[in-house]
Design a protein around this motif. Structure first.
Motif, mmCIF file in Angstrom:
data_model
loop_
_atom_site.group_PDB
_atom_site.id
_atom_site.type_symbol
_atom_site.label_atom_id
_atom_site.label_comp_id
_atom_site.label_asym_id
_atom_site.label_seq_id
_atom_site.Cartn_x
_atom_site.Cartn_y
_atom_site.Cartn_z
ATOM 1 N N ILE A 14 8.639 15.127 33.880
ATOM 2 C CA ILE A 14 8.772 15.495 33.230
ATOM 3 C C ILE A 14 10.203 16.371 33.480
ATOM 4 O O ILE A 14 10.718 16.870 32.711
ATOM 5 N N LYS A 15 11.036 16.907 34.953
ATOM 6 C CA LYS A 15 11.946 17.665 34.932
ATOM 7 C C LYS A 15 11.980 17.362 35.843
ATOM 8 O O LYS A 15 11.562 17.176 37.095
ATOM 9 N N THR A 16 13.905 17.945 36.584
ATOM 10 C CA THR A 16 13.284 17.796 38.053
ATOM 11 C C THR A 16 13.573 19.470 38.437
ATOM 12 O O THR A 16 14.570 19.610 37.956
ATOM 13 N N LEU A 17 13.906 19.756 39.259
ATOM 14 C CA LEU A 17 13.990 21.357 39.900
ATOM 15 C C LEU A 17 15.018 21.003 40.458
ATOM 16 O O LEU A 17 15.170 20.543 41.206
ATOM 17 N N PRO A 18 15.468 22.159 40.102
ATOM 18 C CA PRO A 18 17.101 22.562 41.118
ATOM 19 C C PRO A 18 16.956 22.448 42.666
ATOM 20 O O PRO A 18 15.545 23.427 43.278
ATOM 21 N N LEU A 19 18.224 22.552 43.006
ATOM 22 C CA LEU A 19 17.664 23.356 44.807
ATOM 23 C C LEU A 19 17.353 24.352 44.746
ATOM 24 O O LEU A 19 18.430 25.050 44.008
ATOM 25 N N GLY A 20 16.914 24.485 45.862
ATOM 26 C CA GLY A 20 16.635 26.357 46.567
ATOM 27 C C GLY A 20 15.669 27.235 45.439
ATOM 28 O O GLY A 20 15.619 28.130 46.000
ATOM 29 N N VAL A 21 14.401 25.957 44.256
ATOM 30 C CA VAL A 21 13.518 26.939 44.093
ATOM 31 C C VAL A 21 11.725 27.661 45.021
ATOM 32 O O VAL A 21 12.394 26.973 44.902
ATOM 33 N N ARG A 22 12.156 28.175 44.612
ATOM 34 C CA ARG A 22 10.971 29.025 44.835
ATOM 35 C C ARG A 22 9.732 28.445 43.697
ATOM 36 O O ARG A 22 9.943 28.527 41.966
ATOM 37 N N VAL A 23 8.827 28.039 43.550
ATOM 38 C CA VAL A 23 7.666 27.396 42.452
ATOM 39 C C VAL A 23 6.825 28.559 42.595
ATOM 40 O O VAL A 23 5.774 29.007 43.526
ATOM 41 N N PRO A 24 5.636 28.783 41.876
ATOM 42 C CA PRO A 24 4.598 29.513 41.723
ATOM 43 C C PRO A 24 3.117 28.572 42.013
ATOM 44 O O PRO A 24 3.662 26.667 41.944
ATOM 45 N N ILE A 25 1.732 28.902 42.641
ATOM 46 C CA ILE A 25 1.098 27.989 42.302
ATOM 47 C C ILE A 25 -0.151 27.714 41.820
ATOM 48 O O ILE A 25 -0.586 29.030 42.799
ATOM 49 N N ASN A 26 -0.750 27.714 41.193
ATOM 50 C CA ASN A 26 -1.470 28.419 39.877
ATOM 51 C C ASN A 26 -2.642 27.949 39.958
ATOM 52 O O ASN A 26 -3.323 28.325 40.816
ATOM 53 N N CYS A 27 -3.406 26.576 40.699
ATOM 54 C CA CYS A 27 -4.248 25.574 41.277
ATOM 55 C C CYS A 27 -3.669 24.584 42.207
ATOM 56 O O CYS A 27 -2.401 24.297 41.161
ATOM 57 N N ASP A 84 -1.695 22.833 55.340
ATOM 58 C CA ASP A 84 -1.024 21.257 54.892
ATOM 59 C C ASP A 84 -2.516 21.479 53.949
ATOM 60 O O ASP A 84 -2.949 20.452 52.583
ATOM 61 N N GLY A 85 -3.883 22.335 53.637
ATOM 62 C CA GLY A 85 -4.807 22.961 53.208
ATOM 63 C C GLY A 85 -4.508 23.088 51.784
ATOM 64 O O GLY A 85 -3.070 23.468 51.028
ATOM 65 N N TYR A 86 -5.001 23.413 50.993
ATOM 66 C CA TYR A 86 -4.789 24.670 49.222
ATOM 67 C C TYR A 86 -5.330 26.017 50.035
ATOM 68 O O TYR A 86 -5.030 26.705 51.388
ATOM 69 N N VAL A 87 -3.533 26.197 48.811
ATOM 70 C CA VAL A 87 -3.300 27.037 49.014
ATOM 71 C C VAL A 87 -3.812 28.585 47.905
ATOM 72 O O VAL A 87 -3.815 29.737 47.887
ATOM 73 N N ALA A 88 -4.920 27.385 47.265
ATOM 74 C CA ALA A 88 -4.349 28.311 45.560
ATOM 75 C C ALA A 88 -5.723 27.422 45.218
ATOM 76 O O ALA A 88 -6.633 26.455 46.550
ATOM 77 N N VAL A 89 -6.784 28.009 44.447
ATOM 78 C CA VAL A 89 -7.731 26.823 43.564
ATOM 79 C C VAL A 89 -7.782 26.223 43.376
ATOM 80 O O VAL A 89 -6.727 25.104 42.672
ATOM 81 N N ARG A 90 -8.159 25.452 43.237
ATOM 82 C CA ARG A 90 -8.465 23.627 42.923
ATOM 83 C C ARG A 90 -8.535 24.168 41.221
ATOM 84 O O ARG A 90 -9.734 23.982 40.411
ATOM 85 N N CYS A 91 -7.556 22.957 40.684
ATOM 86 C CA CYS A 91 -7.208 23.208 39.966
ATOM 87 C C CYS A 91 -9.016 21.669 38.715
ATOM 88 O O CYS A 91 -9.406 21.253 39.013
ATOM 89 N N SER A 92 -9.015 22.672 37.337
ATOM 90 C CA SER A 92 -10.649 21.964 36.958
ATOM 91 C C SER A 92 -10.120 20.716 36.437
ATOM 92 O O SER A 92 -9.176 20.150 35.816
ATOM 93 N N VAL A 145 1.213 35.595 40.813
ATOM 94 C CA VAL A 145 0.817 34.627 41.738
ATOM 95 C C VAL A 145 2.128 34.099 42.603
ATOM 96 O O VAL A 145 3.158 34.514 42.165
ATOM 97 N N LYS A 146 1.826 33.807 43.679
ATOM 98 C CA LYS A 146 2.586 33.719 44.867
ATOM 99 C C LYS A 146 3.849 32.681 44.973
ATOM 100 O O LYS A 146 3.569 31.690 44.072
ATOM 101 N N ARG A 147 4.803 32.754 45.437
ATOM 102 C CA ARG A 147 5.743 31.642 44.842
ATOM 103 C C ARG A 147 6.329 30.840 46.337
ATOM 104 O O ARG A 147 6.301 31.629 46.973
ATOM 105 N N TYR A 148 6.164 29.926 46.332
ATOM 106 C CA TYR A 148 6.424 28.873 47.481
ATOM 107 C C TYR A 148 8.050 28.191 47.063
ATOM 108 O O TYR A 148 8.377 27.870 46.118
ATOM 109 N N PRO A 149 8.526 28.197 48.565
ATOM 110 C CA PRO A 149 9.988 26.773 48.100
ATOM 111 C C PRO A 149 9.756 25.700 48.526
ATOM 112 O O PRO A 149 8.762 25.115 49.489
ATOM 113 N N VAL A 150 10.713 25.068 47.527
ATOM 114 C CA VAL A 150 10.608 23.561 48.181
ATOM 115 C C VAL A 150 11.359 23.265 49.391
ATOM 116 O O VAL A 150 12.175 24.140 49.093
ATOM 117 N N ALA A 151 11.203 22.333 49.383
ATOM 118 C CA ALA A 151 12.398 21.694 51.037
ATOM 119 C C ALA A 151 13.561 21.927 50.529
ATOM 120 O O ALA A 151 13.953 21.367 49.529
#
Length: 103
Positions: free
Chosen positions: A46-59, A95-103, A22-28
């Protein structure tokens, strides 16, 4: 096992691994983004992401509209089981989808 069989097995394993990557994308930059239990600001943090993190987008799925560094959007990115971040804070390059739509 013959060399050709080992090579074929290794290539097959590499292809299977690539299919599940799964590709990871940078948080602002400069933003500590809240991770919520669902696709909207009405869901609990649930939690707060640390600065400079990259996140996977599953859907991705629509939810509460949020304005952030990358525009205004109602898209929410699933980054883990029951974990969502507003797409307006993730640099996906679109501005659009980069992963599948979550069910």
């Amino acid at each position: 096992m013959a060399t050709d069989e080992r090579n074929a097995a290794a290539q097959s394993e590499a292809a299977e691994t690539a299919a599940f990557t799964v590709k990871r994308y940078p948080v602002a930059p400069g933003h500590r983004v809240n991770v919520r239990s669902g696709p909207g600001t009405g869901y609990s943090v649930i939690k707060t992401l640390p600065l400079g993190v990259r996140v996977p987008i599953n859907c991705q799925k629509p939810g509460t509209t949020v304005s952030g560094p990358y525009g205004t959007s109602n898209l929410w990115d699933n980054i883990g089981n029951g974990q969502y971040v507003a797409d307006a804070y993730v640099n996906t390059g679109t501005d659009g989808y980069v992963a599948v739509r979550c069910s």
